[in-house]
Design an enzyme around this catalytic site. Structure first.
Site, PDB file in Angstrom:
ATOM      1  N   HIS A   5       7.772   1.494  -1.195  1.00  0.00           N
ATOM      2  CA  HIS A   5       8.550   2.487  -2.167  1.00  0.00           C
ATOM      3  C   HIS A   5       7.931   3.902  -2.081  1.00  0.00           C
ATOM      4  O   HIS A   5       8.636   4.817  -2.487  1.00  0.00           O
ATOM      5  CB  HIS A   5       8.440   1.700  -3.677  1.00  0.00           C
ATOM      6  CG  HIS A   5       7.170   1.997  -4.234  1.00  0.00           C
ATOM      7  ND1 HIS A   5       6.142   1.014  -4.571  1.00  0.00           N
ATOM      8  CD2 HIS A   5       6.477   3.175  -5.051  1.00  0.00           C
ATOM      9  CE1 HIS A   5       5.050   1.671  -5.007  1.00  0.00           C
ATOM     10  NE2 HIS A   5       5.109   2.705  -5.395  1.00  0.00           N
ATOM     11  N   ASP A  36       6.290  -5.106  -0.390  1.00  0.00           N
ATOM     12  CA  ASP A  36       6.426  -3.748  -0.876  1.00  0.00           C
ATOM     13  C   ASP A  36       5.345  -3.089   0.185  1.00  0.00           C
ATOM     14  O   ASP A  36       4.136  -2.417  -0.286  1.00  0.00           O
ATOM     15  CB  ASP A  36       5.928  -3.327  -2.364  1.00  0.00           C
ATOM     16  CG  ASP A  36       5.996  -2.057  -2.623  1.00  0.00           C
ATOM     17  OD1 ASP A  36       6.897  -1.283  -1.723  1.00  0.00           O
ATOM     18  OD2 ASP A  36       5.682  -1.364  -3.616  1.00  0.00           O
ATOM     19  N   SER A 119      -0.103   4.375  -6.020  1.00  0.00           N
ATOM     20  CA  SER A 119       0.602   3.348  -4.951  1.00  0.00           C
ATOM     21  C   SER A 119       0.096   3.694  -3.719  1.00  0.00           C
ATOM     22  O   SER A 119       0.041   4.699  -3.093  1.00  0.00           O
ATOM     23  CB  SER A 119       1.963   3.721  -5.220  1.00  0.00           C
ATOM     24  OG  SER A 119       2.582   3.060  -6.448  1.00  0.00           O
TER      25      SER A 119
END
Length: 272
Positions: A5, A36, A119
């Site tokens: 992402h 992911d 992230s």
């Protein structure tokens, strides 16, 4: 390694900023179609390699062990370090973001503070080994974050090194994970496993898939893969991802009250 992402925009150009303030052009080598995760390549101007972190063994993680998260918290505070413990294992979540919703399974849960901007950063053990890739947080909770186990990322790295892309194994069934509640509702003979059933938008068994070639049918119940039981913590999709494209797996199934075994050769997941 980073999260998918983080580099979801295929039309964007990406830059890596290192701790000494230098900038490097980056290219996205591969995006995992299931997890992911993404692999990004950066080239140092001097030609000398960047320092790297050792990859640990996420299968050896224990509840309560210390975990250290590193990332650019809020996109503003570079190399922020937070410390906590591994507070859960084999978690499944539905994560949402700018690139859409995604179902993730087999995650590490930690109470080390993970904020927007973390992230793609590493989750470390006390030896400084990477045990996970930070990926999501529970918005309405205090210090509940999630990381993808590094052993899953190792398979992506090996796939990119071998083929130049991330190849994901594919069996080709649609199923309902059996729980005691599902078993009671549908009158099933077991309380664990994967009940193969189709829907309005897809068949129970994908035509010309490894499952179809192996002879799997709608209403079959898959209870084990290579002797490993399918459970709520280890659903079918998660167990299949432990193997590689081309691997032969043995499935234990229930059909009409009888137990039988079939073999299937995993294929590469079709591109969507």
């Amino acid at each position: 390694l980073t999260n998918k992402h983080v580099v979801a925009d295929e039309k964007a150009s990406y830059t890596v900023l290192t701790n000494d303030g230098k900038r490097y052009e980056a290219s996205v080598i591969a995006r995992d179609p299931v997890q992911d995760l993404a692999v990004v390549k950066i080239i140092p101007a001097s030609g000398s390699p960047f320092p790297t972190l050792a990859l640990g063994d996420s299968d050896a993680i224990k509840l309560g062990q210390t975990a250290i998260a590193i990332g650019n918290a809020l996109g503003e505070f570079r190399n922020t370090v937070s410390v906590g413990i591994v507070s859960g294992l084999s978690r499944a979540i539905d994560a949402g973001g700018a690139s859409g919703a995604e179902h993730l399974e087999g995650l590490i849960q930690t109470d080390a503070a993970i904020n927007p901007g973390n992230s793609g950063g590493p989750l470390l053990n006390l030896r400084g080994e990477v045990i996970g890739i930070n990926t999501a947080v529970a918005q309405d909770a205090e210090n509940i974050g999630f990381a993808i186990p590094i052993n899953k990322a190792k398979r992506d790295i090996a796939s990119v090194e071998k083929t130049g892309r991330i190849s994901v194994p594919f069996l080709g069934v649609r199923y309902t994970l059996i729980t005691p509640e599902v078993a009671k509702r549908d009158g099933l003979p077991v309380e664990e496993g994967a009940f193969i059933r189709g829907g309005e938008d897809s068949p129970a068994v994908t035509p010309n898939s490894p499952a179809a070639t192996a002879g799997l049918q709608a209403e079959d119940i898959i209870t084990q893969i290579n002797g490993e039981k399918i459970t709520a913590d280890k659903p079918l999709a998660l167990l299949v991802q432990k193997y590689a494209v081309g691997d032969t797996i043995t499935l234990t199934i229930l059909r009409g009250g009888k137990t039988m075994t079939v073999s299937a050769v995993l294929a590469e997941r079709p591109q969507l």
